[in-house]
Design a protein around this motif. Structure first.
Motif, PDB file in Angstrom:
ATOM      1  N   LYS A   1      -6.137   0.248   6.485  1.00 30.29           N
ATOM      2  CA  LYS A   1      -5.622  -1.117   6.261  1.00 30.29           C
ATOM      3  C   LYS A   1      -6.753  -2.100   5.982  1.00 30.29           C
ATOM      4  CE  LYS A   1      -1.376  -0.575   8.946  1.00 30.29           C
ATOM      5  NZ  LYS A   1      -0.677  -0.851  10.208  1.00 30.29           N
ATOM      6  N   THR A   2      -7.893  -1.855   6.607  1.00 27.50           N
ATOM      7  CA  THR A   2      -9.055  -2.704   6.350  1.00 27.50           C
ATOM      8  C   THR A   2      -9.541  -2.514   4.914  1.00 27.50           C
ATOM      9  OG1 THR A   2      -9.713  -2.548   8.689  1.00 27.50           O
ATOM     10  CG2 THR A   2     -11.398  -3.274   7.124  1.00 27.50           C
TER      11      THR A   2
ATOM     12  N   VAL B   1      -7.840  -1.703   2.334  1.00 27.53           N
ATOM     13  CA  VAL B   1      -6.912  -2.266   1.326  1.00 27.53           C
ATOM     14  C   VAL B   1      -6.630  -3.750   1.603  1.00 27.53           C
ATOM     15  CG1 VAL B   1      -5.853  -0.037   0.812  1.00 27.53           C
ATOM     16  CG2 VAL B   1      -4.849  -1.481   2.598  1.00 27.53           C
ATOM     17  N   ASP B   2      -7.489  -4.368   2.421  1.00 18.13           N
ATOM     18  CA  ASP B   2      -7.437  -5.822   2.693  1.00 18.13           C
ATOM     19  C   ASP B   2      -6.172  -6.276   3.410  1.00 18.13           C
ATOM     20  OD1 ASP B   2      -9.927  -6.231   1.539  1.00 18.13           O
ATOM     21  OD2 ASP B   2      -9.081  -6.482  -0.471  1.00 18.13           O
ATOM     22  N   LYS B   3      -5.574  -5.384   4.187  1.00 22.32           N
ATOM     23  CA  LYS B   3      -4.450  -5.804   5.023  1.00 22.32           C
ATOM     24  C   LYS B   3      -4.938  -6.261   6.398  1.00 22.32           C
ATOM     25  CE  LYS B   3      -0.698  -3.205   2.852  1.00 22.32           C
ATOM     26  NZ  LYS B   3       0.176  -4.348   2.588  1.00 22.32           N
TER      27      LYS B   3
ATOM     28  N   PRO C   1      -8.816  -7.765   8.308  1.00 21.59           N
ATOM     29  CA  PRO C   1     -10.214  -8.131   8.054  1.00 21.59           C
ATOM     30  C   PRO C   1     -11.171  -7.189   8.785  1.00 21.59           C
ATOM     31  CG  PRO C   1      -9.259  -9.588   9.722  1.00 21.59           C
ATOM     32  CD  PRO C   1      -8.149  -8.697   9.254  1.00 21.59           C
TER      33      PRO C   1
ATOM     34  N   ASP D   1     -19.805  -3.757   6.153  1.00 21.15           N
ATOM     35  CA  ASP D   1     -19.221  -4.068   4.857  1.00 21.15           C
ATOM     36  C   ASP D   1     -18.815  -2.796   4.116  1.00 21.15           C
ATOM     37  OD1 ASP D   1     -22.511  -4.691   4.408  1.00 21.15           O
ATOM     38  OD2 ASP D   1     -21.596  -3.174   3.121  1.00 21.15           O
TER      39      ASP D   1
ATOM     40  N   SER E   1     -17.616  -1.567  -0.192  1.00 14.26           N
ATOM     41  CA  SER E   1     -17.464  -2.018  -1.580  1.00 14.26           C
ATOM     42  C   SER E   1     -16.941  -0.872  -2.435  1.00 14.26           C
ATOM     43  CB  SER E   1     -18.806  -2.513  -2.129  1.00 14.26           C
ATOM     44  OG  SER E   1     -19.769  -1.477  -2.104  1.00 14.26           O
TER      45      SER E   1
ATOM     46  N   TYR F   1      -1.762   2.326  -2.484  1.00 20.63           N
ATOM     47  CA  TYR F   1      -1.738   2.481  -1.017  1.00 20.63           C
ATOM     48  C   TYR F   1      -0.344   2.872  -0.539  1.00 20.63           C
ATOM     49  CZ  TYR F   1      -1.781   1.086   3.946  1.00 20.63           C
ATOM     50  OH  TYR F   1      -1.648   1.061   5.312  1.00 20.63           O
TER      51      TYR F   1
END
Length: 641
Positions: free
Chosen positions: A374-375, A377-379, A381, A386, A388, A397
């Protein structure tokens, strides 16, 4: 010994037949799997056998003595008690016997009772009878059994005083399974017991069920689990049931061989019939050959025609394509920490993914596997570190909870709204490939079953044509056939895969790397699940070998290391066996002493001497306490085999 017989059992819901003329026999020590498509009637049959649902016709025969234990899908244990107290309720009869034994011991130490020889002898006989019964029923080891099962089902990190009401749904389900295993019914019926279990717990359950004294009837979509546990497979298809011997893989082989043999028999007969019919047609009207033609016609009439063998029921058909290729570097993760609301679940996570990798993310429940996905796929934070993605990366997803599929749209519109320029015919074709045909496409999304939602989510994922797929438990809710279709689609997928799954069979088929997640980082293994397990065992053996005799700074030759490992393993096994033999001898000695003490207490010269009786009773209780401790140690050592 036959525990259960099911004959000609039938069940319908309204006008729709679910099961027809079902036959099933369960004997002691049988390990039976029920397999079939979602909706085939597997859970319905289990409920009828367990007495939770009625049947329309047929009979079910079992003796009054046969105890049946049943665990339905996702059945959580609801209780106001603590974990330990709830598990103790299984052994309430032993606790009662224990109270009776203590009460009898108090009476035997009562001076007034000692002055009454006949009453004292009667109490002593009752005590002896009750103690034998208590021992035979496991009275000296039931607490060790509870600890063993709770540990196996991953409750070792919990305080046993924790209230069950405070646990999650998955934890309550595991406790319901624990309680059922401790009951040890003659027939254990389990409907999807592998749900909510991580890989380590699954392995423990496999070993436990392999040595289970009773019979097991099980529904599971975990093929690896079925291969390890069962020795018979009953397949439910088209409302009927057929038996196969062996485990799940053997069932697949037998089924394929049977179909091929039956098809050859059918084709051979069809060829023979065609020849006879052709001869009759050409020769019946001719005077010179009419008798022979009539003979052939009679031969045709006598043939018992073989029905064309039915293949598998309709399956989903799909594949995953990509719109454009990504760069070689797909994902770089550096010192990442993940969690919820600032609370870290796992940290120091670092790994890299290249184009074409197929990576399985494994680890115990609660370690943060889904949180990591989830992190990415930006669900959620990131808490620290980091990550990239590389050039031209497009992500598809799949959420194990299908959280996005709760709308009140129709199935058709759920997909069509995402691709409004596509003709309706093409949208219907896609949905048809995922087994949504006819009026199925008009169903409301929020009312779909778990399997239907999973298929719709996969349809939406396929349409994205992403070159990186991030999948969280994609095989959940899928039947065995759909799992195989998904596996084949992912094997042929030209993109990159990162997924979480507890399905070891699935992991083995599609993975090229395994990343094990822990609270303080990630470890990479280059290979499938079996390779990962082998390397873990090898690492554990190496850790056990750590000693001053082995110089860690110098590389050891593999042959020498293997010799050292084998030597150390054999040494540890010899020590375990010696300790087991020592304990068995001590147990035998203690039991003999306890019997001697009990005999002494029956001696008239002894029980008239109050002081001697008190001393003997005290010593006897100490011996029993030591016996309890030895039995517990013996059980733990036996579990390490």
């Amino acid at each position: 010994m036959i525990l259960l017989q099911v004959n000609q059992l039938s069940k319908s819901f309204g006008a729709d037949p679910i099961l027809t003329n079902i036959k099933l026999e369960v004997q002691t020590r049988d390990r039976i799997a029920l397999v079939g498509r979602n909706g085939a009637g597997k859970s319905t049959l289990l409920k009828m056998i367990a007495g939770h649902m009625s049947y329309d016709s047929g009979e079910m025969i079992k003796s009054k003595e046969t105890q049946i234990g049943y665990l339905a899908q996702n059945t959580g244990l609801e209780s106001e008690l603590s974990i330990w107290d709830e598990m103790l309720t299984v052994f309430s009869y032993l606790q009662q016997q224990e109270k009776e034994l203590r009460a009898l011991e108090e009476k035997m130490g009562d001076p007034q009772i000692m002055d009454q020889p006949q009453e004292y002898e009667r109490i002593l006989k009752n005590y002896d009878r009750l103690q034998v019964s208590f021992k035979e029923q496991g009275g000296y080891q039931y607490e060790a059994d509870i600890r063993s099962v709770l540990h196996g089902l991953n409750f070792q990190s919990f305080s046993y005083d924790t209230k069950i009401a405070a646990l999650s749904g998955g934890q309550k389900t595991r406790l319901a399974l624990a309680k059922l295993l401790l009951r040890k019914p003659d027939l254990l019926i389990l409907d999807e017991p592998t749900n909510h279990l991580d890989i380590e717990t699954l392995s423990w359950l496999e070993q436990y069920l392999q040595s289970y004294d009773g019979a097991i009837l099980i529904v599971s979509h975990d093929r690896y689990f079925l291969d390890k546990v069962v020795n018979q497979v009953y397949e439910i298809t088209r409302n009927h049931m057929k038996r196969y011997s062996g485990n799940y893989s053997h069932y697949l082989d037998q089924k394929a061989a049977n179909y091929e043999r039956e098809m050859k028999q059918y084709e051979k007969q069809q060829e023979e019939i065609a020849k006879l019919e052709d001869f009759v047609q050409r020769n019946l009207a001719r005077a010179s050959t009419t008798k022979r033609a009539q003979s052939r016609r009679k031969q045709l009439e006598r043939i018992e025609r073989i029905d064309r063998p039915l293949g598998d029921e309709k399956s989903a058909t799909f594949g995953f394509q990509i719109e454009k290729q990504s760069g070689n570097d797909v994902l770089s993760v550096s010192s990442l920490a993940v969690g919820y609301e600032g609370q870290k679940v796992s940290e120091n996570i670092s790994f890299r993914i290249s184009r074409g990798d197929s990576i399985a993310l494994v680890g115990p429940n609660g370690i943060g596997k889904s949180t990591l996905l989830k992190t990415l796929v930006d669900k959620l934070p990131a808490i620290a570190g980091d990550y990239s993605f590389g050039s031209n990366v497009t992500i598809g997803y799949y959420d194990q909870q299908q959280a996005d599929l709760t709308s009140n749209k129709q199935v058709l519109n759920e997909l069509w709204d995402d691709y409004p320029l596509m003709p309706e015919k093409d949208i219907r074709t896609v949905l048809g490939n995922f087994l949504f045909s006819g009026d199925d496409v008009l169903k409301i999304v929020s009312t779909l079953s778990g399997g239907e939602k999973a298929r719709l989510a996969l349809a939406k994922l396929m349409m994205q044509k992403a070159n990186v797929l991030i999948l969280d438990e994609p095989t959940n809710h899928l039947d065995l056939d759909s799992k195989e279709i998904l596996e084949n689609a992912l094997i042929d997928y030209p993109g990159t895969l990162l997924f979480v799954s507890h399905d070891r069979y699935f992991i083995n088929r599609i993975t090229t790397k395994v990343i094990e997640l822990s609270t303080d980082g990630a470890t990479e293994y280059l290979g499938d699940y079996d390779y990962y397990v082998d390397k873990k065992l090898e690492q554990e053996e190496l850790d056990a070998l750590e000693s001053p005799d082995i110089v860690q700074t110098q590389p050891q030759k593999l042959e020498k290391l293997n010799y050292q490992q084998d030597k150390e393993a054999k040494k540890l096994e010899r020590q375990r066996k010696r300790r087991l033999e020592e304990i068995e001898a001590q147990i035998e000695d203690l039991e003999g002493k306890i019997d001697e003490m009990d005999t002494l207490l029956c001696d008239p010269d002894i029980f008239q001497d109050h002081e001697k009786v008190l001393n003997i009773t005290t010593e006897n209780n100490e011996l029993k306490l030591k016996l309890d401790q030895l039995i517990e140690e013996w059980t733990e050592l036996g579990d390490k085999v």
